[in-house]
Design an enzyme around this catalytic site. Structure first.
Site, PDB file in Angstrom:
ATOM      1  N   HIS A 108       0.962  -1.283   0.007  1.00 46.64           N
ATOM      2  CA  HIS A 108      -0.056   0.017  -0.026  1.00 46.64           C
ATOM      3  C   HIS A 108       0.780   1.286  -0.076  1.00 46.64           C
ATOM      4  CE1 HIS A 108       0.428  -0.352   4.401  1.00 46.64           C
ATOM      5  NE2 HIS A 108       0.540   1.168   4.271  1.00 46.64           N
ATOM      6  N   ASP A 158      -0.283  -7.658   1.338  1.00 51.84           N
ATOM      7  CA  ASP A 158       0.242  -6.206   1.340  1.00 51.84           C
ATOM      8  C   ASP A 158       1.686  -6.312   1.449  1.00 51.84           C
ATOM      9  OD1 ASP A 158       0.457  -3.527   1.834  1.00 51.84           O
ATOM     10  OD2 ASP A 158      -0.264  -3.504   3.803  1.00 51.84           O
ATOM     11  N   SER A 253       3.804   2.277   8.496  1.00 44.66           N
ATOM     12  CA  SER A 253       3.448   1.229   7.432  1.00 44.66           C
ATOM     13  C   SER A 253       4.852   0.971   6.517  1.00 44.66           C
ATOM     14  CB  SER A 253       2.528   1.755   6.507  1.00 44.66           C
ATOM     15  OG  SER A 253       1.234   2.019   7.383  1.00 44.66           O
ATOM     16  N   GLY A 254       4.919  -0.533   6.257  1.00 44.44           N
ATOM     17  CA  GLY A 254       5.854  -1.105   5.631  1.00 44.44           C
ATOM     18  C   GLY A 254       7.161  -1.463   6.324  1.00 44.44           C
TER      19      GLY A 254
END
Length: 334
Positions: A108, A158, A253-254
């Site tokens: 994402h 994801d 995120s990530g």
């Protein structure tokens, strides 16, 4: 921008870093710093449960030992695989080094019609405002998003692989992480999430890399907490300190969720989604790396290396740097 109901929703918006402008200030600083030497010794660790891709150095080995309680600034060299993902000059996500040319992150972070050329990757970075002696900057050659991303779940699959245009120079402050194999056993582990995200329920952020220790949450319990089994799929895992109301709002995120297996650090998760700091009774949800380890291996082994730039016409390294610095200075005046 980040997904509206991802964990990133609990984080503040993108921030510039390191420094306020994308060019030429940070790039100038990087080129003016002493050249990073490949000082890491290839300490080959015994066969472990982790999957290694780099042939130059052992994965999952760090030279900084000891612990810092979550919410406190981390030390340089403690998480040498940490990556800062920038888009259009702003820090937007985290990532992890898994090979000289490859970064692992969340899909994402790269979706929604983002332009690959606008991404930059920074390694060896602890403070988003200041490049360190081991900070390296990279352009992106290719982004590979898993084909099941958003296919069976709004945020399922994801995971993304990022191939850099040039190779990472390893040092004590910049090293790869091992990734979890398909048959990894997740029990009795010490696991940590890292990133530059929110550090409070009010959304306060830190420019310095943060860390938090998180216990893993059994999948049935996580499904129960989120209200339905279909919300948490087999390609996901959950982590959070429900007793002390800690979750991975500290992470981006990530970014990686890593655990220690017999003195070797292995990445088992990629920060994906959740309710963040606002609702710490909900565990953070991570992409389960072991579910995708064969996909990761396939692409790293079968994707051609990027074409390397032609050698400089100058025989003097200093002259080459001066030309680049001058070019950047001219660009800044346009």
């Amino acid at each position: 921008m980040r997904h509206s109901h991802l964990m990133a929703a609990a984080l503040t918006g993108p921030r510039t870093g390191p420094g306020e402008s994308r060019t030429p200030s940070l790039l100038l600083l990087l080129f003016l710093l002493p050249h990073t030497q490949a000082a890491a010794t290839a300490h080959r660790h015994p066969a472990s449960e982790g999957v290694a891709f780099s042939r130059d150095v052992a994965c999952g080995q760090r030279h900084m030992q000891g612990r810092i309680i979550g919410g406190v600034d981390t030390l340089e060299k403690k998480w040498p695989w940490q990556v800062s993902v920038h888009y259009a000059g702003f820090h937007i996500c985290g990532g992890s080094i898994i090979d000289e040319y490859w970064i692992l992150s969340a899909a994402h972070c790269f979706g929604r019609n983002k332009v690959t050329a606008a991404f930059d990757m920074y390694v060896g970075l602890v403070d988003l405002r200041v490049a360190g002696n081991h900070t390296q900057w990279f352009e992106v050659n290719k982004v590979i998003i898993h084909p099941t991303y958003e296919m069976y779940h709004p945020i399922g699959g994801d995971i993304a692989l990022v191939q850099l245009k040039t190779r990472i120079v390893f040092s004590d402050s910049v090293l790869p992480i091992c990734i979890a194999p398909p048959d990894v056993t997740l029990s009795n582990l010490s696991c940590w999430a890292t990133g530059w995200g929110s550090i409070s329920q009010q959304g306060d952020t830190s420019d310095k890399l943060q860390e938090v220790q998180l216990p893993l949450v059994p999948l049935p319990l996580c499904q129960l907490l989120y209200g339905h089994t279909s919300y948490i799929l087999p390609d996901m895992l959950c982590a959070g300190d429900l007793r002390n109301m800690k979750t991975a709002c500290e992470g981006d995120s990530g970014g990686p969720l890593v655990c220690e297996f017999n003195r070797t650090w292995i990445q088992i998760g990629v920060v994906s989604w959740g309710h963040g700091c606002t609702y710490p009774m909900y565990p953070a949800v991570y992409t389960r790396v072991s579910f995708f380890s064969e996909w990761i291996r396939y692409h790293i082994e079968n994707t051609p290396l990027p074409l390397q730039p032609l050698p400089t016409l100058s025989s003097t390294p200093g002259a080459a740097i001066n030309v680049l610095v001058t070019s950047l200075a001219v660009l800044s005046m346009l």
